[in-house]
Design a protein around this motif. Structure first.
Motif, mmCIF file in Angstrom:
data_model
loop_
_atom_site.group_PDB
_atom_site.id
_atom_site.type_symbol
_atom_site.label_atom_id
_atom_site.label_comp_id
_atom_site.label_asym_id
_atom_site.label_seq_id
_atom_site.Cartn_x
_atom_site.Cartn_y
_atom_site.Cartn_z
ATOM 1 N N SER A 1 0.828 -1.212 0.000
ATOM 2 C CA SER A 1 0.000 0.000 0.000
ATOM 3 C C SER A 1 0.859 1.258 0.000
ATOM 4 C CB SER A 1 -0.939 -0.004 1.213
ATOM 5 O OG SER A 1 -1.863 -1.064 1.118
ATOM 6 N N CYS A 2 1.904 1.270 0.851
ATOM 7 C CA CYS A 2 2.792 2.430 0.890
ATOM 8 C C CYS A 2 3.552 2.579 -0.419
ATOM 9 C CB CYS A 2 3.767 2.313 2.057
ATOM 10 S SG CYS A 2 2.984 2.411 3.677
ATOM 11 N N ALA A 3 3.957 1.454 -1.002
ATOM 12 C CA ALA A 3 4.679 1.496 -2.268
ATOM 13 C C ALA A 3 3.815 2.090 -3.373
ATOM 14 C CB ALA A 3 5.134 0.093 -2.651
ATOM 15 N N VAL A 4 2.538 1.754 -3.389
ATOM 16 C CA VAL A 4 1.630 2.325 -4.385
ATOM 17 C C VAL A 4 1.488 3.819 -4.168
ATOM 18 C CG1 VAL A 4 -0.775 2.420 -5.149
ATOM 19 C CG2 VAL A 4 0.361 0.203 -4.863
ATOM 20 N N ARG A 5 1.254 4.217 -2.924
ATOM 21 C CA ARG A 5 1.009 5.627 -2.623
ATOM 22 C C ARG A 5 2.260 6.489 -2.858
ATOM 23 N NH1 ARG A 5 -0.175 4.948 2.130
ATOM 24 N NH2 ARG A 5 1.757 5.609 3.144
ATOM 25 N N GLU A 6 3.402 6.039 -2.364
ATOM 26 C CA GLU A 6 4.598 6.869 -2.387
ATOM 27 C C GLU A 6 5.408 6.747 -3.666
ATOM 28 O OE1 GLU A 6 6.987 6.631 1.156
ATOM 29 O OE2 GLU A 6 5.263 6.012 2.361
ATOM 30 N N ASP A 7 5.390 5.566 -4.296
ATOM 31 C CA ASP A 7 6.233 5.372 -5.478
ATOM 32 C C ASP A 7 5.433 5.178 -6.760
ATOM 33 O OD1 ASP A 7 9.063 4.748 -6.551
ATOM 34 O OD2 ASP A 7 7.831 3.087 -7.286
ATOM 35 N N ALA A 8 4.481 4.272 -6.747
ATOM 36 C CA ALA A 8 3.773 3.959 -7.990
ATOM 37 C C ALA A 8 2.976 5.159 -8.491
ATOM 38 C CB ALA A 8 2.846 2.761 -7.781
ATOM 39 N N GLY A 9 2.325 5.888 -7.593
ATOM 40 C CA GLY A 9 1.534 7.039 -8.016
ATOM 41 C C GLY A 9 2.344 8.040 -8.817
ATOM 42 N N PRO A 10 3.422 8.586 -8.243
ATOM 43 C CA PRO A 10 4.239 9.541 -9.009
ATOM 44 C C PRO A 10 4.870 8.933 -10.264
ATOM 45 C CG PRO A 10 4.708 9.705 -6.666
ATOM 46 C CD PRO A 10 3.844 8.497 -6.842
ATOM 47 N N THR A 11 5.312 7.679 -10.173
ATOM 48 C CA THR A 11 5.950 7.043 -11.330
ATOM 49 C C THR A 11 4.961 6.869 -12.475
ATOM 50 O OG1 THR A 11 7.499 5.856 -9.888
ATOM 51 C CG2 THR A 11 7.217 5.019 -12.124
ATOM 52 N N VAL A 12 3.770 6.355 -12.164
ATOM 53 C CA VAL A 12 2.757 6.148 -13.200
ATOM 54 C C VAL A 12 2.308 7.484 -13.787
ATOM 55 C CG1 VAL A 12 0.384 5.371 -13.607
ATOM 56 C CG2 VAL A 12 1.957 3.934 -12.304
ATOM 57 N N ALA A 13 2.112 8.502 -12.946
ATOM 58 C CA ALA A 13 1.694 9.820 -13.440
ATOM 59 C C ALA A 13 2.717 10.378 -14.426
ATOM 60 C CB ALA A 13 1.509 10.775 -12.265
ATOM 61 N N HIS A 14 4.003 10.209 -14.125
ATOM 62 C CA HIS A 14 5.060 10.687 -15.029
ATOM 63 C C HIS A 14 5.036 9.926 -16.348
ATOM 64 C CE1 HIS A 14 8.983 12.071 -16.402
ATOM 65 N NE2 HIS A 14 9.359 10.803 -16.544
ATOM 66 N N LEU A 15 4.865 8.607 -16.279
ATOM 67 C CA LEU A 15 4.867 7.802 -17.500
ATOM 68 C C LEU A 15 3.654 8.096 -18.375
ATOM 69 C CD1 LEU A 15 6.031 4.414 -15.949
ATOM 70 C CD2 LEU A 15 7.355 5.860 -17.526
ATOM 71 N N LEU A 16 2.539 8.409 -17.770
ATOM 72 C CA LEU A 16 1.338 8.702 -18.548
ATOM 73 C C LEU A 16 1.471 9.998 -19.339
ATOM 74 C CD1 LEU A 16 -1.442 7.688 -15.983
ATOM 75 C CD2 LEU A 16 -0.936 6.553 -18.151
ATOM 76 N N GLU A 17 2.361 10.867 -18.909
ATOM 77 C CA GLU A 17 2.598 12.122 -19.630
ATOM 78 C C GLU A 17 3.622 11.956 -20.748
ATOM 79 O OE1 GLU A 17 3.739 14.694 -16.470
ATOM 80 O OE2 GLU A 17 1.667 15.170 -15.900
ATOM 81 N N ASP A 18 4.265 10.798 -20.817
ATOM 82 C CA ASP A 18 5.283 10.533 -21.838
ATOM 83 C C ASP A 18 4.588 10.056 -23.117
ATOM 84 O OD1 ASP A 18 7.324 9.424 -23.446
ATOM 85 O OD2 ASP A 18 8.542 8.948 -21.684
ATOM 86 N N PRO A 19 4.748 10.756 -24.227
ATOM 87 C CA PRO A 19 4.028 10.389 -25.460
ATOM 88 C C PRO A 19 4.430 9.039 -26.038
ATOM 89 C CG PRO A 19 5.666 12.109 -25.880
ATOM 90 C CD PRO A 19 5.578 11.949 -24.389
#
Length: 371
Positions: free
Chosen positions: A66-84
């Motif tokens: 749960s902490c890994a999703v909140r602290e790491d996966a969230g920011p990582t996925v958000a960054h990747l979704l902005e990558d064309p």
């Protein structure tokens, strides 16, 4: 984006290889919690096709899924979704991690970050060879390489309940016939989709869905627990069904009456002693305001206070899935646990001063709510 849950490391790597080979425009964020002599740490990999784009250790204040999703996966996925470069992102959870906390946590994290993505699906991927033993056996997380913390002794059956029922898409690697298909249908929720060809482009199918936290939570929550979709070929009766092409059976046991606390313990012991899983709710006359939940399998069944009834009418409902013998024994044990008409006529007052055999499991009763 999608979230992938698996029971063991082999299933996860096979799933990722299959999915990413089909979709070169998709990137996977792979989380592993590595347990060592000096504690646990998070390993994050980024995969595209057969290429590893990143492989790093991530320091977190507290290492858990749960902490890994909140602290790491969230920011990582958000960054990747902005990558064309990427048309989609898959978060692959550590083997053995529950699906619902991850989909809820990722949705919340992306919302806080203003992420552009929509969570398409929670995916449960399991080999057809593994599923019957996981649901009906008594192996634990350590035996299945699914431990996510020191001392993790969850039954594999509990892990299955944490992954398949909340999933929008269930993928069975190795096909699904007979007992395997019937077990999958007995626990997956209505509205979910089943893929029996793991070599198909199931990831694109998952991306076309839209995950609903409310629907996923409702299937297992004590107040709204409901049966799985049911097998395609069954012999229904007033208590559930039995599969026509295998030995799988399901019970949907419900009553508005309370359960006798002492006889309830005997019934739970019997349910836990066999090859089956159970989830649902009950109420007892010495805790009339408490929604008590039960959940588990593999000879491990947990009970606890899940909610309070508030203005709702109390009720009891157990969903039990098993195979082979034992169906009639479970039904009889449940019926014995229900208060008799004479006990119901006595009302609740006589129960308030009695010793509570459920206190070791439910905690002390509240003087305010009689919980």
């Amino acid at each position: 984006m999608a979230v992938l849950a698996t029971i063991n490391p082999i299933d996860r790597e096979v799933a990722l290889l299959s999915a990413l080979t089909d979709r070169s425009d998709v990137v996977a964020v792979v989380h592993d919690i590595e347990l060592g002599a000096h504690g646990a740490r998070l390993r994050r990999r980024l995969l595209s096709g057969t290429e590893t784009l990143e492989d790093v250790q991530v320091d977190l204040d507290h290492v858990c899924p749960s902490c890994a999703v909140r602290e790491d996966a969230g920011p990582t996925v958000a960054h990747l979704l902005e990558d064309p470069r990427w048309a989609g992102v898959v978060l692959a959870l550590p083997p053995g991690a529950e699906l619902l906390p991850a989909t809820a946590g990722l949705t919340a994290a992306l919302g806080e970050l203003g992420g552009p993505g929509v969570l398409a699906a929670g995916i449960a991927y399991v080999s057809a060879e593994l599923l019957p033993g996981a649901v009906l056996g008594d192996s634990d997380a350590s035996a299945g390489d699914a431990a996510i913390a020191p001392g993790d002794d969850r039954a594999l059956a509990e892990i299955v309940l944490g992954q398949m029922p909340p999933a929008d898409l269930v993928v069975l690697d190795g096909g699904a016939t007979g007992r395997v298909r019937d077990l999958a249908d007995a626990v997956r929720r209505p509205g979910s989709e089943l893929v029996t060809d793991a070599h198909s482009d199931w990831l694109s199918r998952a991306f076309a869905l839209r995950h609903s936290l409310a629907h996923a939570e409702a299937h297992l929550h004590a107040t709204s627990a409901a049966p799985g979709v049911g097998a395609g070929s069954v012999r229904p009766d007033e208590h559930g069904w039995q599969a026509a092409d295998s030995d799988v059976w399901a019970l949907d046991l419900h009553t508005s009456a309370a359960l006798h606390p002492a006889r309830l313990i005997e019934a739970i012991d019997l349910v836990a002693s066999g090859a089956r899983v159970v989830w649902g709710r009950f109420w007892v006359p010495n805790r009339p305001d408490s929604v008590c939940g039960l959940y588990g399998g593999g000879r491990q069944v947990s009970v606890g206070v899940a909610d309070h009834w508030g203005g709702a009418e109390p009720s009891t409902r157990w969903l039990v899935v098993g195979a082979g013998s034992g169906r009639e024994d479970v039904l009889a044990a449940f019926q014995r646990a229900v208060l008799t008409p004479a006990e119901q006529d006595e009302g609740l007052l006589p129960w308030l001063g009695r010793m509570d055999p459920l206190e070791p499991y439910l905690g002390a009763r509240s003087a305010t709510h009689l919980a």
